[in-house]
Enzyme design. Structure first.
Site, PDB file in Angstrom:
ATOM      1  N   SER A   1     -53.464  27.441   6.413  1.00 44.54           N
ATOM      2  CA  SER A   1     -53.167  26.344   5.201  1.00 44.54           C
ATOM      3  C   SER A   1     -52.638  25.066   5.848  1.00 44.54           C
ATOM      4  O   SER A   1     -54.348  24.560   6.510  1.00 44.54           O
ATOM      5  CB  SER A   1     -51.622  26.757   4.702  1.00 44.54           C
ATOM      6  OG  SER A   1     -52.332  26.061   3.251  1.00 44.54           O
TER       7      SER A   1
ATOM      8  N   HIS B   1     -52.602  34.031  -0.247  1.00 42.25           N
ATOM      9  CA  HIS B   1     -52.307  32.688   0.446  1.00 42.25           C
ATOM     10  C   HIS B   1     -51.997  33.526   1.783  1.00 42.25           C
ATOM     11  O   HIS B   1     -52.012  32.657   3.017  1.00 42.25           O
ATOM     12  CB  HIS B   1     -52.198  31.914   0.114  1.00 42.25           C
ATOM     13  CG  HIS B   1     -52.062  30.805   0.731  1.00 42.25           C
ATOM     14  ND1 HIS B   1     -53.623  29.810   1.622  1.00 42.25           N
ATOM     15  CD2 HIS B   1     -51.651  29.787   1.155  1.00 42.25           C
ATOM     16  CE1 HIS B   1     -53.196  28.735   2.293  1.00 42.25           C
ATOM     17  NE2 HIS B   1     -51.980  28.570   1.484  1.00 42.25           N
TER      18      HIS B   1
END
Length: 265
Positions: free
Chosen positions: A86, A243
Site C-alpha cells: 500500500s 487489500h
C-alpha cells in the site's frame, strides 16, 4: 531532511527491505519476514510518523524515499530489494524511480503508481477527534472507534498504534494513552500520500505487483501507468484476498515473493 528510521533486522542473505502501509508499522509484515528470513536479510522499517520512527512535519514520497536511501547508506547497503504494501509500496516505487541504481528487485503489494481519491477521511477525522482522556483501556478505545470504523479487524489494526503514556510522563487529569502515529501531520499531508510516485524515467529492473483478487486498488485501467514506469513489471493475483493479502494468505504471498526474488540467481 531525512529521519533515522526505526528498524528490525533478521535473517541472513541478500538484503530485503520491508515497508508497511498507512497507519501501520514494521510489525505488519512480520509474518512475511519470518517466512523469508531463512534466505534473505530482512530489514523491516517504520516509516516516518509511524511506529517508533521520528515524527516530522514533512511527508511525501520523495522525502520518504530519501529516508529509505539514508537508511541504506547508514547500514552500508549499496543495493537492495524492496517489498512494500500500500503506502509502503508507493515509497518502494519512489525509491526505485529516484535511485534505480540502488534497487535490485521490487515487489509492490496491492497498490498502483497512480493518484487515488481520498478514502481514509473518516478514519483520520475519527482518530484525531477521539477524546483519549476518557480512555482507560483498549476496550474503551475500541468502543469509541466503533462509531467510525465498522470492521473489528480494521479497529484492531488501528489500535496497535495506541500506547500507554509512560508513568513518568503522566499528568494529573491527563490521558493514559496516546497515539504513536503523528496524526496531525498525516492528516495535513494526506493529499501527498494519495498521489502517485514519480521520477525522471522508468525503473528498468524486475518488478512484481501482487494484487488481492477482491481488492480494487490495482485495476485494468492502471496497466498503462504501470508499464510506463515499470516496463519489466509482472502481475500476480492472490485469490480469496483483499487489500490485506499479505496477512490473509501469508503462505501464498511469501511463496510468490520467494519465487520472484530467487529468479535468475
Amino acid at each position: 531532511m531525512t529521519v533515522a528510521l526505526n528498524h528490525r533486522i533478521t535473517g541472513e542473505g541478500p538484503p530485503l527491505l520491508l515497508l508497511h502501509g498507512l497507519f501501520g508499522s514494521l510489525d505488519n509484515l512480520g509474518g512475511i519476514a519470518r517466512r523469508l528470513e531463512d534466505q534473505w536479510q530482512i530489514h523491516a522499517l517504520d516509516e516516518r510518523n509511524h511506529g517508533s520512527s521520528p515524527h516530522s512535519d514533512t511527508m511525501d514520497y520523495p522525502v520518504m524515499a530519501g529516508d529509505v536511501i539514508a537508511y541504506m547508506d547508514a547500514q552500508g547497503l549499496d543495493k537492495v530489494s524492496l517489498l512494500g504494501h500500500s503506502m509502503g509500496g508507493k515509497v518502494a516505487m519512489q525509491v526505485a524511480l529516484q535511485a534505480p541504481e540502488r534497487v535490485d528487485k521490487l515487489i509492490v503489494a496491492d497498490i498502483a503508481p497512480v493518484s487515488y481519491k481520498p478514502r481514509h477521511d473518516a478514519i483520520l477525522e475519527g482518530l484525531t477527534g477521539m477524546d483519549l482522556t476518557s480512555v482507560r483501556s483498549r476496550q474503551d478505545a475500541d468502543k469509541l472507534m466503533a462509531d467510525f470504523v465498522e470492521e473489528p479487524g480494521v479497529r484492531q489494526f488501528l489500535l496497535k498504534n495506541l500506547e500507554r503514556v509512560p508513568r513518568e510522563e503522566l499528568q494529573e487529569g491527563g490521558a493514559m494513552f496516546r497515539w504513536r502515529l503523528n496524526l496531525p501531520v498525516i492528516d495535513a499531508c494526506y493529499e501527498n500520500l494519495a498521489r502517485a510516485p514519480e521520477g525522471d524515467g522508468p525503473f528498468e529492473g524486475p518488478v512484481l505487483f501482487l494484487k488481492g483478487a477482491e481488492s480494487a486498488y490495482i485495476q485494468e485501467k492502471h496497466r498503462d501507468d504501470i508499464q510506463r514506469l515499470f516496463p519489466q513489471a509482472q502481475l500476480r493475483i492472490i485469490q480469496g484476498t483483499g487489500h490485506w493479502l499479505h496477512a490473509e494468505k501469508a503462505d501464498s504471498f511469501a511463496a510468490l515473493c520467494r519465487r520472484f526474488l530467487s529468479a535468475g540467481e
